[in-house]
Design a protein around this motif. Sequence first.
Motif, short mmCIF file in Angstrom:
data_model
loop_
_atom_site.label_atom_id
_atom_site.label_comp_id
_atom_site.label_asym_id
_atom_site.label_seq_id
_atom_site.Cartn_x
_atom_site.Cartn_y
_atom_site.Cartn_z
N UNK A 32 68.68 40.69 61.89
CA UNK A 32 70.13 41.05 62.16
C UNK A 32 70.26 42.67 62.42
N UNK A 33 69.60 43.30 61.29
CA UNK A 33 69.57 44.75 61.55
C UNK A 33 68.69 45.58 62.39
N UNK A 34 67.97 44.65 63.15
CA UNK A 34 66.98 45.42 63.90
C UNK A 34 67.22 45.04 65.50
N UNK A 35 67.40 45.93 66.35
CA UNK A 35 68.11 45.81 67.89
C UNK A 35 66.73 45.77 68.71
N UNK A 36 66.99 45.33 69.94
CA UNK A 36 65.69 45.42 70.86
C UNK A 36 65.54 46.94 71.00
N UNK A 37 66.79 47.74 70.97
CA UNK A 37 66.59 49.10 71.29
C UNK A 37 65.98 49.97 70.30
N UNK A 38 66.04 49.37 69.07
CA UNK A 38 65.16 49.98 67.87
C UNK A 38 63.89 49.76 68.23
N UNK A 53 57.58 41.63 78.69
CA UNK A 53 56.93 40.86 77.80
C UNK A 53 57.75 40.12 76.80
N UNK A 54 59.06 40.19 76.99
CA UNK A 54 59.80 39.31 76.05
C UNK A 54 61.20 38.95 76.74
N UNK A 55 61.36 37.89 76.93
CA UNK A 55 62.66 37.47 77.58
C UNK A 55 63.96 37.89 76.91
N UNK A 56 63.83 37.57 75.65
CA UNK A 56 64.85 38.05 74.76
C UNK A 56 64.48 38.53 73.20
#
Length: 215
Positions: A32-38, A53-56
């Motif tokens: 929860x504390x890690x975003x795709x942007x991170x 590489x990753x859909x979501x």
Amino acid sequence: MTGTAKLTRKGRATKERIVSAAADLIYEHGVAGTSIEDVRAAAGVSGSQMTHYFQDKRSLVADVVDHQARVVIELESSPAAGGLDSFEALRRWAALTVQRQVDKHCEGGCRLGSLAGEVVETDLLARARLAIGFAEWERKLREGLQSMSDRGELSPDADPEKLAMALLAALQGGMLLTQTQRDAAPLAAALDAMLTYVESFATDPATVGRRGQDG
């Protein structure tokens, strides 16, 4: 998600860099504390590369589970851990496991167990991958115990499959309490108690290594 088998060598390296960065961030900050942007920033890739590489986030987390399982299994298979196929080797493995927690000040917990605590009830894909990872971990323990049984070092009453399952359960429970209390004593106690039980099946007491751990 793009299949790894279809990727070029460069593509596989990029994808692995993303997964490795995500694994470190998630281990430190949680899912929860890690975003795709991170993850994008930590891996040094573009937004378009992330979506290639990753859909979501769900697909990324699934690959992180696989990555963490490989890290754990490689650690279990390291020369320092030994073959886990003798009473002495099992005691050495337990001592190393406890020492790693001491060295980390008992922070972070188990790389695989921590993930399970976050996603096992909410992400079916991650849960399936976690089950595979834990099964492989259990297999490594079972193989060592089975070798001991095959050599006649364990009595016929010993069940390597059940003993391996119990060892892994003791490890995970001990890890959780050690992480919570910031004290390696619960992990040391859980592993010591379980290994004492394993040693109770020894056909020759002389083969049993030193008991106890310094934690």
